[in-house]
Scaffold this motif. Structure first.
Motif, PDB file in Angstrom:
ATOM      1  N   TRP A  43     -53.961  58.117  10.017  1.00 14.40           N
ATOM      2  CA  TRP A  43     -54.066  57.916   8.573  1.00 14.40           C
ATOM      3  C   TRP A  43     -54.956  56.712   8.334  1.00 14.40           C
ATOM      4  O   TRP A  43     -54.970  55.779   9.159  1.00 14.40           O
ATOM      5  CB  TRP A  43     -52.696  57.713   7.930  1.00 14.40           C
ATOM      6  N   GLU A  44     -55.676  56.726   7.247  1.00 16.30           N
ATOM      7  CA  GLU A  44     -56.612  55.634   6.986  1.00 16.30           C
ATOM      8  C   GLU A  44     -55.879  54.342   6.666  1.00 16.30           C
ATOM      9  O   GLU A  44     -54.866  54.334   5.976  1.00 16.30           O
ATOM     10  CB  GLU A  44     -57.540  56.000   5.828  1.00 16.30           C
ATOM     11  N   SER A  45     -56.431  53.256   7.181  1.00 13.23           N
ATOM     12  CA  SER A  45     -55.936  51.921   6.879  1.00 13.23           C
ATOM     13  C   SER A  45     -57.145  51.044   6.581  1.00 13.23           C
ATOM     14  O   SER A  45     -58.244  51.554   6.363  1.00 13.23           O
ATOM     15  CB  SER A  45     -55.116  51.383   8.056  1.00 13.23           C
ATOM     16  N   GLY A  46     -56.970  49.747   6.572  1.00 14.53           N
ATOM     17  CA  GLY A  46     -58.070  48.845   6.292  1.00 14.53           C
ATOM     18  C   GLY A  46     -58.327  47.903   7.449  1.00 14.53           C
ATOM     19  O   GLY A  46     -57.539  47.809   8.393  1.00 14.53           O
ATOM     20  N   ARG A  47     -59.442  47.211   7.383  1.00 10.60           N
ATOM     21  CA  ARG A  47     -59.782  46.174   8.357  1.00 10.60           C
ATOM     22  C   ARG A  47     -59.949  44.871   7.586  1.00 10.60           C
ATOM     23  O   ARG A  47     -60.659  44.822   6.578  1.00 10.60           O
ATOM     24  CB  ARG A  47     -61.066  46.514   9.103  1.00 10.60           C
ATOM     25  N   THR A  48     -59.299  43.844   8.064  1.00  7.35           N
ATOM     26  CA  THR A  48     -59.301  42.575   7.343  1.00  7.35           C
ATOM     27  C   THR A  48     -59.579  41.428   8.296  1.00  7.35           C
ATOM     28  O   THR A  48     -58.995  41.352   9.375  1.00  7.35           O
ATOM     29  CB  THR A  48     -57.939  42.342   6.663  1.00  7.35           C
ATOM     30  N   VAL A  49     -60.479  40.560   7.910  1.00 12.45           N
ATOM     31  CA  VAL A  49     -60.717  39.322   8.655  1.00 12.45           C
ATOM     32  C   VAL A  49     -59.748  38.267   8.138  1.00 12.45           C
ATOM     33  O   VAL A  49     -59.623  38.048   6.924  1.00 12.45           O
ATOM     34  CB  VAL A  49     -62.170  38.847   8.486  1.00 12.45           C
ATOM     35  N   LEU A  50     -59.052  37.618   9.063  1.00 11.95           N
ATOM     36  CA  LEU A  50     -58.129  36.532   8.725  1.00 11.95           C
ATOM     37  C   LEU A  50     -58.716  35.224   9.248  1.00 11.95           C
ATOM     38  O   LEU A  50     -59.075  35.127  10.422  1.00 11.95           O
ATOM     39  CB  LEU A  50     -56.755  36.773   9.355  1.00 11.95           C
ATOM     40  N   VAL A  51     -58.828  34.252   8.378  1.00 13.73           N
ATOM     41  CA  VAL A  51     -59.288  32.920   8.764  1.00 13.73           C
ATOM     42  C   VAL A  51     -58.170  31.941   8.448  1.00 13.73           C
ATOM     43  O   VAL A  51     -57.828  31.735   7.278  1.00 13.73           O
ATOM     44  CB  VAL A  51     -60.575  32.524   8.023  1.00 13.73           C
ATOM     45  N   ASP A  52     -57.573  31.372   9.484  1.00 15.42           N
ATOM     46  CA  ASP A  52     -56.508  30.381   9.326  1.00 15.42           C
ATOM     47  C   ASP A  52     -57.102  28.995   9.507  1.00 15.42           C
ATOM     48  O   ASP A  52     -57.840  28.737  10.468  1.00 15.42           O
ATOM     49  CB  ASP A  52     -55.399  30.612  10.355  1.00 15.42           C
ATOM     50  N   LEU A  53     -56.751  28.085   8.610  1.00 13.07           N
ATOM     51  CA  LEU A  53     -57.272  26.719   8.641  1.00 13.07           C
ATOM     52  C   LEU A  53     -56.162  25.721   8.393  1.00 13.07           C
ATOM     53  O   LEU A  53     -55.292  25.952   7.542  1.00 13.07           O
ATOM     54  CB  LEU A  53     -58.331  26.522   7.551  1.00 13.07           C
ATOM     55  N   ALA A  54     -56.205  24.610   9.117  1.00 12.32           N
ATOM     56  CA  ALA A  54     -55.374  23.456   8.797  1.00 12.32           C
ATOM     57  C   ALA A  54     -56.316  22.345   8.345  1.00 12.32           C
ATOM     58  O   ALA A  54     -57.239  21.964   9.079  1.00 12.32           O
ATOM     59  CB  ALA A  54     -54.551  23.013   9.998  1.00 12.32           C
ATOM     60  N   LEU A  55     -56.114  21.862   7.131  1.00 13.66           N
ATOM     61  CA  LEU A  55     -56.955  20.810   6.563  1.00 13.66           C
ATOM     62  C   LEU A  55     -56.132  19.555   6.320  1.00 13.66           C
ATOM     63  O   LEU A  55     -54.934  19.629   6.021  1.00 13.66           O
ATOM     64  CB  LEU A  55     -57.549  21.254   5.218  1.00 13.66           C
ATOM     65  N   ARG A  56     -56.779  18.414   6.423  1.00  8.89           N
ATOM     66  CA  ARG A  56     -56.119  17.192   5.977  1.00  8.89           C
ATOM     67  C   ARG A  56     -55.906  17.291   4.469  1.00  8.89           C
ATOM     68  O   ARG A  56     -56.789  17.724   3.725  1.00  8.89           O
ATOM     69  CB  ARG A  56     -56.960  15.969   6.340  1.00  8.89           C
ATOM     70  N   THR A  57     -54.740  16.902   4.037  1.00  9.42           N
ATOM     71  CA  THR A  57     -54.348  17.088   2.646  1.00  9.42           C
ATOM     72  C   THR A  57     -55.256  16.316   1.695  1.00  9.42           C
ATOM     73  O   THR A  57     -55.623  15.170   1.956  1.00  9.42           O
ATOM     74  CB  THR A  57     -52.891  16.638   2.439  1.00  9.42           C
ATOM     75  N   ARG A  58     -55.591  17.001   0.613  1.00  7.47           N
ATOM     76  CA  ARG A  58     -56.382  16.383  -0.462  1.00  7.47           C
ATOM     77  C   ARG A  58     -55.747  16.776  -1.780  1.00  7.47           C
ATOM     78  O   ARG A  58     -55.505  17.954  -2.041  1.00  7.47           O
ATOM     79  CB  ARG A  58     -57.829  16.874  -0.419  1.00  7.47           C
ATOM     80  N   THR A  59     -55.460  15.803  -2.628  1.00  7.45           N
ATOM     81  CA  THR A  59     -54.888  16.082  -3.934  1.00  7.45           C
ATOM     82  C   THR A  59     -55.883  16.880  -4.785  1.00  7.45           C
ATOM     83  O   THR A  59     -57.068  16.537  -4.837  1.00  7.45           O
ATOM     84  CB  THR A  59     -54.526  14.780  -4.655  1.00  7.45           C
ATOM     85  N   GLY A  60     -55.389  17.921  -5.409  1.00 13.34           N
ATOM     86  CA  GLY A  60     -56.231  18.697  -6.307  1.00 13.34           C
ATOM     87  C   GLY A  60     -56.734  20.007  -5.743  1.00 13.34           C
ATOM     88  O   GLY A  60     -57.386  20.777  -6.461  1.00 13.34           O
ATOM     89  N   ASP A  61     -56.455  20.294  -4.476  1.00 12.94           N
ATOM     90  CA  ASP A  61     -56.868  21.576  -3.921  1.00 12.94           C
ATOM     91  C   ASP A  61     -56.147  22.714  -4.645  1.00 12.94           C
ATOM     92  O   ASP A  61     -54.976  22.581  -5.009  1.00 12.94           O
ATOM     93  CB  ASP A  61     -56.536  21.652  -2.425  1.00 12.94           C
ATOM     94  N   PRO A  62     -56.826  23.853  -4.852  1.00 12.66           N
ATOM     95  CA  PRO A  62     -56.165  24.969  -5.527  1.00 12.66           C
ATOM     96  C   PRO A  62     -55.079  25.592  -4.659  1.00 12.66           C
ATOM     97  O   PRO A  62     -55.076  25.428  -3.434  1.00 12.66           O
ATOM     98  CB  PRO A  62     -57.308  25.954  -5.778  1.00 12.66           C
ATOM     99  N   PHE A  63     -54.185  26.283  -5.312  1.00 13.82           N
ATOM    100  CA  PHE A  63     -53.160  27.049  -4.603  1.00 13.82           C
ATOM    101  C   PHE A  63     -53.754  28.353  -4.079  1.00 13.82           C
ATOM    102  O   PHE A  63     -53.567  28.732  -2.924  1.00 13.82           O
ATOM    103  CB  PHE A  63     -51.985  27.320  -5.544  1.00 13.82           C
TER     104      PHE A  63
END
Length: 405
Positions: free
Chosen positions: A231-251
């Motif tokens: 059955w058809e499914s999808g292909r998805t690229v996942l990019v996981d990142l850990a960043l040093r915290t910065r105030t104001g980053d979007p959710f």
């Protein structure tokens, strides 16, 4: 029923094991890996990532089932301040509010959408081509498909409606889905289920009662010797990142020009990364002629817009391609009833997120698992015969409507 064998120890396999054990069945579960969980595993170590967002929809049948058994566990609520940091990418810029046309389209019930027409055409007639394209792109958060507009209008509209519902249906489990799997495994053990890890099954067992195959569809096709199990499914690229915290980053940064999504998971669950760091995951669907580099480039464009200085702040990064792991997608003219049937005949049942059972994402795995156990129990009753191929596709003789299960 005296014995039941389950092959696969992911969410579907554990659901089936607990359900059968609660009915008094002796269950043996085989898992080929050292640990349980399938695609619901959460990574060990300082960065607790999943293969995708792994949201749990409160309107789904598994929500009540898990809650009744004390398996739901603590949730990770989103602070009110973070909910205001939702951003939409459109025409090269980030916006704080979605287009009005998208909101109107998201409010439409799935029952209004036809099965035999693609979403792009149907939504375009109602709201215009631009709104249809925007709604299709936004629905990628619950589809992980590179071209949602080409899928069945009914299929896409149901997921768009639920993904954009207010209050939100999607909830996240504190600590990731691995915590849920641990609780389910403990419940299975307590119910008498025999769990064998590092136990690869290459041929179906015989003479040991019914068998439930709870593997990915390609693995099930090999095990059952049935190449038609596709059955058809999808292909998805996942990019996981850990960043040093910065105030104001979007959710969240949601791309409305093409399916794509970046989410800061530590906004609701800081335990997923070390103190002073935040864990992000970008999910970028890619087409059949695209590769990982295309998805990564898409992710970086969204990160450049929403997370200033993200390259200099990166302390950890991982990229992967999720191949055929996004659940079933239905083309125009098809519904969940047309997918591979749960009942394969001769006491063999198939469960997972690409089989003939209703629901969204993990709900399909849950519903098919409960259905498989129900069919096996009924088939084992003295003097009761259930013809092969019955079940989710053919309807249930005991009156249970799977659309409401």
């Amino acid at each position: 029923m005296r014995k039941l064998t389950i092959i696969g120890g992911g969410f579907a396999g554990l659901t089936a094991a607990i359900t059968a054990a609660e009915a008094g069945t002796k269950v043996t579960l085989h898992e080929s890996h050292r640990t349980l969980g399938g695609r619901a595993r959460t990574a060990d170590g300082p960065y607790r990532t999943n293969e995708g967002p792994h949201a749990l929809y409160a309107g789904g049948p598994h929500w009540t089932w898990l809650k009744q058994r004390g398996l739901l566990g603590p949730l990770a609520p989103l602070p009110a301040a973070e909910s205001l940091r939702f951003r939409f990418h459109r025409d090269g810029a980030l916006r704080r509010v979605p287009p009005l046309g998208l909101l109107r389209q998201a409010l439409r019930g799935a029952g209004q959408a036809p099965v035999d027409l693609d979403f792009r055409t149907w939504a375009g007639r109602l709201a215009g081509a631009r709104t249809a394209a925007t709604a299709a792109a936004y629905s990628g958060v619950a589809l992980f498909h590179h071209d949602p507009g080409a899928l069945s209008a009914r299929f896409v509209q149901e997921r768009l409606h639920r993904a954009a519902s207010l209050p939100p249906e999607a909830h996240y489990l504190r600590g990731g889905w691995g915590e849920l799997i641990d609780r389910m495994a403990a419940r299975a053990w307590e119910s008498g289920v025999r769990i064998e890890t590092s136990s690869r099954v290459d041929t179906l067992p015989t003479g040991e009662g019914p068998v439930i195959v709870a593997t990915a569809l390609p693995a099930a096709a090999r095990l059952l010797g049935d190449p038609s199990l596709t059955w058809e499914s999808g292909r998805t690229v996942l990019v996981d990142l850990a960043l040093r915290t910065r105030t104001g980053d979007p959710f969240v940064v949601s791309d409305l020009d093409a399916p794509g999504w970046v989410e800061r998971f530590t906004a609701q669950d800081p335990s997923l990364a070390p103190a002073g760091q935040q864990l992000l995951q970008a999910q970028l669907p890619i087409g059949p002629d695209e590769g990982k580099a295309d998805g990564v480039a898409h992710a970086e464009r969204l990160l450049d817009l929403g997370f200033p200085g993200w390259r200099e702040r990166t302390v950890w990064r991982r990229e992967s391609v999720s191949q055929g792991r996004t659940g079933a997608v239905d083309r125009p003219g098809t519904t969940w009833r047309d997918r591979p049937a749960v009942d394969r005949g001769d006491g063999v049942y198939l469960v997972g997120d690409q089989v003939a059972a209703p629901g969204v994402l993990s709900e399909v795995s849950f519903t098919s698992a409960v259905e498989a156990v129900s069919l096996a129990l009924r088939a084992d009753r003295p003097g009761r015969r259930v013809r092969p191929g019955t079940g989710a596709r053919a309807g249930r003789p005991d009156g249970l409507d799977l659309k409401r299960a």
